[in-house]
Design a protein around this motif. Structure first.
Motif, PDB file in Angstrom:
ATOM      1  N   ALA A 255      -3.887  -2.899   6.249  1.00 24.37           N
ATOM      2  CA  ALA A 255      -2.998  -1.894   6.831  1.00 24.37           C
ATOM      3  C   ALA A 255      -2.674  -2.306   8.258  1.00 24.37           C
TER       4      ALA A 255
ATOM      5  N   TRP B 291       5.155  -4.740   3.571  1.00 23.65           N
ATOM      6  CA  TRP B 291       4.739  -3.617   4.392  1.00 23.65           C
ATOM      7  C   TRP B 291       5.971  -2.804   4.755  1.00 23.65           C
TER       8      TRP B 291
ATOM      9  N   LEU C 257       0.835  -1.192   0.000  1.00 23.14           N
ATOM     10  CA  LEU C 257       0.000   0.000   0.000  1.00 23.14           C
ATOM     11  C   LEU C 257       0.873   1.247   0.000  1.00 23.14           C
TER      12      LEU C 257
ATOM     13  N   THR D 139      -2.979   5.492   0.914  1.00 23.01           N
ATOM     14  CA  THR D 139      -3.963   4.413   1.005  1.00 23.01           C
ATOM     15  C   THR D 139      -3.890   3.750   2.386  1.00 23.01           C
ATOM     16  N   HIS D 140      -2.687   3.576   2.884  1.00 18.38           N
ATOM     17  CA  HIS D 140      -2.503   2.976   4.208  1.00 18.38           C
ATOM     18  C   HIS D 140      -3.230   3.801   5.271  1.00 18.38           C
ATOM     19  N   ARG D 141      -3.038   5.109   5.254  1.00 14.24           N
ATOM     20  CA  ARG D 141      -3.713   5.989   6.222  1.00 14.24           C
ATOM     21  C   ARG D 141      -5.225   5.937   6.054  1.00 14.24           C
TER      22      ARG D 141
ATOM     23  N   ARG E 253      -6.301  -5.834   0.887  1.00 14.00           N
ATOM     24  CA  ARG E 253      -5.593  -4.600   1.260  1.00 14.00           C
ATOM     25  C   ARG E 253      -5.671  -4.455   2.778  1.00 14.00           C
TER      26      ARG E 253
END
Length: 184
Positions: free
Chosen positions: A83, A56, A2, A6-8, A81
């Motif tokens: 996180a 990651w 990610l 996008t992660h946030r 997806r």
């Protein structure tokens, strides 16, 4: 992997869950952060558990916390997806460390075997004192039947030895040796 935006976004709006780290790649020893390949078993309420293989971005200081269950958030539209909630990972690791240290402190003072004192003159003095005798020779003579004072009572001696073993003043081997002497 990610991208940071996008992660946030997934951390903010994703489904909460946990993941177990099944496999992980090799750490980059000279980097402060790096991409780490991992396989995660993901658990989210209402969704059948599944595995995700991805990379990651990991800070080197966080690698010690990558064990057991870690908090994650999953994209509700694409469950692949995932996180990792690094703040939660760090917090969980700190709580585990604190609990481990508190449990260790709550276990009380270490017995003589932990301090390397088993078999020391002080331990032998405590054994002799618990048996109510001035020395090992008197104890051996008592077990051979040379008297019937309270100090020579085998039941009382065994009870005192058991208390010393329970307190950690005697190892199991020392207890068994003294018990054999008492019982003849």
């Amino acid at each position: 992997m990610l991208n940071p935006l996008t992660h946030r976004k997934i951390l903010k709006k994703g489904l909460p869950g946990t993941a177990n780290v099944v496999t992980r790649g090799v750490y980059s020893p000279n980097a402060s952060s790096f991409n780490l390949a991992m396989t995660l078993q993901v658990y989210v309420e209402g969704i059948t558990p599944y595995e995700v293989e991805d990379n990651w971005m990991v800070k080197a200081k966080d690698t010690v916390a990558l064990g057991g269950a870690i908090p994650v958030r999953v994209d509700p539209d694409d469950h692949q997806r995932v996180a990792i909630d690094w703040d939660g990972v760090r917090s969980g690791h700190e709580q585990t460390e604190t609990a481990r240290r508190q449990a260790l402190a709550a276990s009380g003072p270490a017995g003589p075997q932990a301090a390397g004192l088993a078999g020391s003159p002080e331990v032998m003095r405590q054994v002799e004192q618990a048996l109510g005798q001035a020395g090992v020779q008197r104890q051996q003579a008592a077990s051979a039947g040379s008297g019937s004072s309270a100090a020579d009572d085998p039941v009382g001696q065994l009870e005192r030895l058991a208390a010393l073993r329970t307190s950690g003043a005697l190892t199991e081997e020392e207890f068994q040796e003294q018990k054999r002497r008492i019982l003849g």
